[in-house]
Design a protein around this motif. Structure first.
Motif, PDB file in Angstrom:
ATOM      1  N   SER B  26       0.851  -1.187   0.000  1.00  0.00           N
ATOM      2  CA  SER B  26       0.000   0.000   0.000  1.00  0.00           C
ATOM      3  C   SER B  26       0.888   1.238   0.000  1.00  0.00           C
ATOM      4  O   SER B  26       2.042   1.196   0.395  1.00  0.00           O
ATOM      5  N   GLN B  27       0.320   2.309  -0.481  1.00  0.00           N
ATOM      6  CA  GLN B  27       1.083   3.546  -0.585  1.00  0.00           C
ATOM      7  C   GLN B  27       1.209   4.204   0.782  1.00  0.00           C
ATOM      8  O   GLN B  27       0.232   4.418   1.476  1.00  0.00           O
ATOM      9  N   VAL B  28       2.431   4.502   1.179  1.00  0.00           N
ATOM     10  CA  VAL B  28       2.641   5.162   2.464  1.00  0.00           C
ATOM     11  C   VAL B  28       3.313   6.502   2.205  1.00  0.00           C
ATOM     12  O   VAL B  28       4.294   6.579   1.465  1.00  0.00           O
ATOM     13  N   LYS B  29       2.768   7.548   2.822  1.00  0.00           N
ATOM     14  CA  LYS B  29       3.361   8.875   2.636  1.00  0.00           C
ATOM     15  C   LYS B  29       4.210   9.256   3.837  1.00  0.00           C
ATOM     16  O   LYS B  29       3.890   8.936   4.962  1.00  0.00           O
ATOM     17  N   THR B 135       3.514  -4.742   6.525  1.00  0.00           N
ATOM     18  CA  THR B 135       2.290  -4.279   5.873  1.00  0.00           C
ATOM     19  C   THR B 135       1.111  -4.368   6.846  1.00  0.00           C
ATOM     20  O   THR B 135       0.254  -3.492   6.866  1.00  0.00           O
ATOM     21  N   ARG B 136       1.124  -5.418   7.646  1.00  0.00           N
ATOM     22  CA  ARG B 136       0.062  -5.557   8.641  1.00  0.00           C
ATOM     23  C   ARG B 136       0.088  -4.376   9.620  1.00  0.00           C
ATOM     24  O   ARG B 136      -0.947  -3.791   9.940  1.00  0.00           O
ATOM     25  N   LEU B 137       1.294  -4.004  10.037  1.00  0.00           N
ATOM     26  CA  LEU B 137       1.430  -2.853  10.943  1.00  0.00           C
ATOM     27  C   LEU B 137       0.932  -1.588  10.268  1.00  0.00           C
ATOM     28  O   LEU B 137       0.172  -0.813  10.848  1.00  0.00           O
ATOM     29  N   VAL B 138       1.386  -1.378   9.034  1.00  0.00           N
ATOM     30  CA  VAL B 138       0.996  -0.165   8.314  1.00  0.00           C
ATOM     31  C   VAL B 138      -0.526  -0.112   8.160  1.00  0.00           C
ATOM     32  O   VAL B 138      -1.148   0.925   8.389  1.00  0.00           O
ATOM     33  N   ASN B 139      -1.114  -1.249   7.813  1.00  0.00           N
ATOM     34  CA  ASN B 139      -2.561  -1.276   7.642  1.00  0.00           C
ATOM     35  C   ASN B 139      -3.291  -0.998   8.952  1.00  0.00           C
ATOM     36  O   ASN B 139      -4.301  -0.302   8.976  1.00  0.00           O
ATOM     37  N   ASN B 140      -2.782  -1.521  10.039  1.00  0.00           N
ATOM     38  CA  ASN B 140      -3.398  -1.239  11.333  1.00  0.00           C
ATOM     39  C   ASN B 140      -3.265   0.233  11.665  1.00  0.00           C
ATOM     40  O   ASN B 140      -4.171   0.842  12.241  1.00  0.00           O
ATOM     41  N   THR B 142      -3.039   2.759   9.511  1.00  0.00           N
ATOM     42  CA  THR B 142      -3.875   3.603   8.651  1.00  0.00           C
ATOM     43  C   THR B 142      -5.357   3.289   8.816  1.00  0.00           C
ATOM     44  O   THR B 142      -6.195   3.910   8.202  1.00  0.00           O
ATOM     45  N   GLY B 143      -5.658   2.297   9.645  1.00  0.00           N
ATOM     46  CA  GLY B 143      -7.059   1.915   9.832  1.00  0.00           C
ATOM     47  C   GLY B 143      -7.585   1.160   8.634  1.00  0.00           C
ATOM     48  O   GLY B 143      -8.767   0.932   8.470  1.00  0.00           O
ATOM     49  N   ASN B 144      -6.651   0.704   7.812  1.00  0.00           N
ATOM     50  CA  ASN B 144      -6.976   0.050   6.554  1.00  0.00           C
ATOM     51  C   ASN B 144      -6.791  -1.454   6.723  1.00  0.00           C
ATOM     52  O   ASN B 144      -6.126  -2.106   5.965  1.00  0.00           O
TER      53      ASN B 144
END
Lengths: 85, 547
Positions: B26-29, B135-140, B142-144
């Motif tokens: 996923s795109q992370v800024k 990615t799991r961390l990032v998604n958590n 971003t609430g995604n």
């Protein structure tokens, strides 16, 4: 400080799962526990660092334990290696 | 309304809401933050949440696929506890004053790169695990977090491709169909679709960014197309066809437990063709009388060294035991230049279909063959196993096999291992074997006609070549005459004969097969009840033979 040497018998070497269980086991003790191979050393509590050693089947590692409970910790580590790796 | 075509790997029609399973990238800024402590707390919260998710996945996987396959989620949990990894994320937030998402993504990339660069295949593969937890961390963060498929209502899964770990996580009851952009006919998606009996399309040229979860779609495996946001007319049409399909399935269900017998009392066996141990469930589910073709290649493919005798023995024994006394015909290794396996070192060939394959490899590299025979004979002790040899063209080959069988038998006797020499047959899939089938019949216990290769060799038509479709006639008189000749020669010698190629499931020929006295048809598990239905509708009024 106490230490022992061990030759890995597990076919895939120190792979992810035993390294993870090892980290958990090592965290139970106060002593600092390190694993070395070929001049590279990793703390046993750090899963990715241990995996980073890329220890393969047939290779020898040196485990060093130093601290207040080193006697006990070293015994536990020896047992862990023999049973899991 | 938008239509896309793809390749059907399993037929059927379904309609419902779509679930888009996005690639895990996923795109992370990168964002500058003011309060590092608050950002670190966000990371800690996301880690705790990830631990809970992984625990749930682990529990689910243990139940559905067993401890060994579930261990991957336990490893992910352990990785998430790694001090170096977490410290690296915290450190980056503190020193660079960046957002948690960015720190987690970059740290994940760094660690995964470290593994990717290691000189060890196993460790290289761990790079994907580290990407996965990051990615799991990032998604958590971003609430995604709903990249894992979880749904209350059944949905159509749309994805780039499906990985085993993704499919394990899915609730099988909630999947209507699969649509993927990539994947092959042998991909995980295809295998899963066949097992679950749901339509699946692969190679559909979709732009996944233009498809959204919740969109409505019709997946039509008969036409090989998927229609997004169908109009009223399309929906009504699909609804009707789905009902018809369900009615057909219901009628087929009623045929379970019934005999394969014609209206005037002629019987034929209907067995199933399979390619892995897990397919056995599908054989039983469809009430096949046995396994007419068990391709043993699955033991050799997708690995980097030969399977051991013990590994093979366990697999064959498991199948024999699961089939509980029903016949299981295992075909010995049929690998060739078209099914490349690196460790066989076969080399490239200009004409692989006519090349170094199947029994030709086994009779040349006999150690491979002996290991397989030892495993097969040992497993035969535990169930109703039969063995058949592929690509036979001569009497000499059959005699050579018999000599090896004798040697293997003597070895097993000497080793004191329990074994049984099972029924042994050969595949009739070359015109040569057809023409000398009278002589071959005296040497073996049964014949199984492999119509796919037999057709290709007889008509000299490569079935992969679309340009030849106009010339290709699966009911060509030459093929039908050959089949009849083989059946007659087998019966003259008192041997039974089956058909295990695609033609076996061709219901235009079912009546003819019964009439000429074919003893067994082996078809895809999903075709067993359909062919049974065809058999039960036959009345053989006159004895004349067409073809």
């Amino acid at each position: 400080m106490k230490e022992f040497r061990y030759t890995i018998k597990d076919a895939v070497g120190i792979h992810a799962r035993p390294a993870g269980v090892l980290a958990k086991e090592a965290k139970k003790y106060e002593s600092k526990i390190t694993i070395s191979r070929d001049g590279k050393t990793a703390e046993a509590t750090k899963l990715m660092a241990v995996m980073g050693l890329a220890v393969k089947c047939g290779q020898e590692v040196c485990v060093q334990v130093s601290g207040a409970d080193e006697e006990q910790a070293c015994g536990a580590m020896k047992k862990f290696f023999e049973e899991n790796l | 309304m938008k239509r896309y075509s793809g390749k059907t790997v399993y037929k059927g029609i379904q309609m419902g809401p779509v679930f888009v399973l996005k690639g895990k990238e996923s795109q992370v800024k990168r964002v500058r933050i003011e309060d590092a402590q608050a950002e670190i707390e966000r990371v800690e919260h996301a880690v705790r949440k990830a631990q809970e998710q992984l625990q749930r996945l682990y529990d689910k996987a243990v139940k559905e696929v067993g401890e060994a396959s579930a261990a991957i989620f336990e490893v992910h949990q352990m990785m998430l506890e790694d001090e170096d990894y977490l410290e690296a994320i915290h450190n980056m937030i503190r020193t660079e004053m960046v957002n948690a998402e960015y720190a987690a993504a970059v740290t994940g990339d760094n660690f995964s790169e470290m593994f990717a660069n290691m000189d060890d295949e196993y460790m290289k593969a761990r790079a994907a695990d580290i990407k996965d937890i990051s990615t799991r961390l990032v998604n958590n963060l971003t609430g995604n977090e709903d990249t894992d498929f979880e749904s209350k209502e059944p949905m159509i899964i749309v994805a780039d491709d499906l990985t085993p770990s993704e499919t394990v996580q899915m609730d099988k009851e909630k999947i209507l169909a699969f649509v993927t952009v990539h994947g092959s006919a042998n991909s995980h998606t295809a295998i899963l679709a066949r097992m679950m009996n749901i339509p699946a399309l692969i190679g559909v040229p979709l732009d996944l960014d233009a498809i959204h979860t919740g969109m409505y779609a019709v997946v039509d495996g008969f036409q090989g197309e998927v229609i997004f946001e169908p109009d009223e007319e399309t929906r009504a049409d699909a609804k009707e066809r789905i009902e018809q399909e369900q009615e057909k399935l219901r009628l087929l269900e009623e045929l379970k437990g019934k005999e394969n017998v014609t209206l005037d009392g002629r019987k034929i066996q209907i067995y199933a063709n399979i390619g892995s141990v897990s397919d056995v469930a599908y054989v039983l589910e469809n009430d096949a009388g046995g396994i007419g073709l068990f391709r043993s290649e699955f033991l050799y493919l997708g690995r980097d060294q030969f399977p051991t005798e013990e590994e093979q023995f366990q697999a064959y024994k498991q199948v024999a035991q699961m089939m509980a006394g029903k016949k299981v015909i295992i075909r010995t290794l049929d690998i060739g230049a078209d099914k490349q396996v690196d460790y066989f070192n076969l080399g490239r060939e200009d004409n692989p279909a006519m090349g170094y394959r199947a029994i030709r490899i086994c009779l040349t590299q006999q150690d491979i063959f002996r290991t397989q025979l030892r495993a097969l004979f040992r497993a035969a002790f535990y169930g109703n196993l039969s063995v058949m040899y592929p690509m036979i063209i001569s009497v000499e080959e059959v005699k050579a096999i018999a000599a090896i069988v004798e040697q293997v038998k003597a070895e097993l006797e000497q080793d004191g291992l329990p074994y049984r020499i099972p029924e042994q047959g050969i595949m009739i899939e070359t015109p040569a074997a057809v023409l000398i089938s009278d002589e071959l019949a005296k040497l073996v216990d049964f014949f199984s006609i492999g119509t796919n290769d037999l057709t290709q060799y007889t008509l000299a038509i490569d079935r992969q070549n679309e340009k030849l479709d106009a010339f290709y006639n699966p009911h060509h008189k030459a093929i039908l005459r050959m089949i009849q000749m083989v059946v007659e020669n087998a019966h003259k010698a008192g041997k039974w004969v089956g058909i295990c190629g695609e033609l076996g499931a061709d219901r235009e020929l079912t009546e003819w097969f019964v009439r000429i006295g074919v003893d067994e048809l082996s078809v895809a598990p999903s075709m067993v009840l359909k062919v049974r239905k065809a058999v039960r509708e036959i009345r053989i009024s006159d004895g004349s033979i067409s073809g």
